[in-house]
Design an enzyme around this catalytic site. Structure first.
Site, PDB file in Angstrom:
ATOM      1  N   GLY A 176       8.510  23.791  31.377  1.00 32.10           N
ATOM      2  CA  GLY A 176       9.476  24.034  32.471  1.00 32.10           C
ATOM      3  C   GLY A 176       9.808  25.157  32.463  1.00 32.10           C
ATOM      4  O   GLY A 176       9.022  26.220  32.680  1.00 32.10           O
ATOM      5  N   CYS A 177      11.147  25.746  32.671  1.00 30.05           N
ATOM      6  CA  CYS A 177      11.762  26.958  33.092  1.00 30.05           C
ATOM      7  C   CYS A 177      11.263  28.089  32.037  1.00 30.05           C
ATOM      8  O   CYS A 177      11.651  28.002  30.954  1.00 30.05           O
ATOM      9  CB  CYS A 177      13.046  26.931  33.331  1.00 30.05           C
ATOM     10  N   PHE A 178      10.657  29.256  32.449  1.00 27.85           N
ATOM     11  CA  PHE A 178       9.823  30.154  31.345  1.00 27.85           C
ATOM     12  C   PHE A 178      11.310  30.783  30.802  1.00 27.85           C
ATOM     13  O   PHE A 178      11.139  31.565  29.670  1.00 27.85           O
ATOM     14  CB  PHE A 178       8.991  30.979  31.979  1.00 27.85           C
ATOM     15  N   TRP A 179      12.354  30.730  31.502  1.00 26.28           N
ATOM     16  CA  TRP A 179      13.337  31.549  30.577  1.00 26.28           C
ATOM     17  C   TRP A 179      13.737  30.691  29.353  1.00 26.28           C
ATOM     18  O   TRP A 179      14.171  31.380  28.288  1.00 26.28           O
ATOM     19  CB  TRP A 179      14.880  31.743  31.936  1.00 26.28           C
ATOM     20  N   THR A 197      11.926  28.856  27.761  1.00 26.48           N
ATOM     21  CA  THR A 197      10.779  28.805  26.945  1.00 26.48           C
ATOM     22  C   THR A 197      10.776  30.069  26.250  1.00 26.48           C
ATOM     23  O   THR A 197      10.414  30.104  24.979  1.00 26.48           O
ATOM     24  CB  THR A 197       9.505  28.351  27.530  1.00 26.48           C
TER      25      THR A 197
END
Length: 191
Positions: free
Chosen positions: A23-26, A28
């Site tokens: 999903g959103c790399f922020w 992860t």
């Protein structure tokens, strides 16, 4: 997918690489940065057909890329299997092309394996979770050989640490990080 040039990785001595889309790399990035043995976390894009895409291009959902984090880790401190366990338990691997309100192929669940061992471990862990019925629905995580990684623009680096006051960080990332910290207390770096 077109034949893009393979990304030549520069990995520090004794470290290994892992690439995950959750999903959103922020979100992860904020999780994997906290693990003992993870030496570097970089947000970017993998699995698409456009060379060196911008964030703006990727979020339009037409480049084929997933938002990913590319890790360098010390396998004597944390194993790839432990990283895969964290990956599966910190996002929903049962939703196709979405994580929560983030919808589109760029938010798909994906493991871009770097060698046959990583592929085997990823398959084994996924099958074990399915067998144990850990999730209510089937796992739809894409398992693809790593070909390329394109770093995201600099302002995506350390996003949660630098922008924790933003509403997305407060209402989406912070709860994930808090749950992760509780579940993986023994794996966290010392503050």
């Amino acid at each position: 997918m077109t034949n893009l040039p393979k990304t030549e990785l520069s990995i520090a001595n004794g470290l290994e690489a892992a690439t995950f889309g959750a999903g959103c790399f922020w979100c992860t990035e904020a999780i994997f940065q906290q693990l003992k043995g993870v030496e570097k976390v970089q947000s970017g894009f993998s699995g698409g057909h456009v060379e060196k895409p911008s964030y703006k291009q990727v979020v339009e959902g037409t480049t084929g890329h997933a938002e990913v984090v590319h890790l360098q880790f010390d396998p004597t401190i944390i194993t790839f299997e432990e990283l895969v366990q964290v990956f599966f338990t910190t996002h929903d691997p049962t939703t196709l092309n979405r994580q929560g309100a983030d919808i589109g192929p760029q938010y798909r669940s994906a493991i871009f394996y770097h060698n046959p061992s990583q592929k085997e471990i990823s398959e084994r862990v996924s099958k074990g979770l399915e067998k144990d019925k850990v999730f209510d629905s089937p796992i739809v995580t894409e398992l693809t050989e790593f070909v390329n990684f394109y770093p995201a623009e600099d302002y995506h680096s350390n996003y949660f640490d630098l922008n924790g006051h933003q509403p997305y960080c407060q209402f989406v990332i912070r709860p994930k990080v808090q749950k992760f910290r509780k579940d993986y207390l023994d794996k966290l770096k010392k503050e």
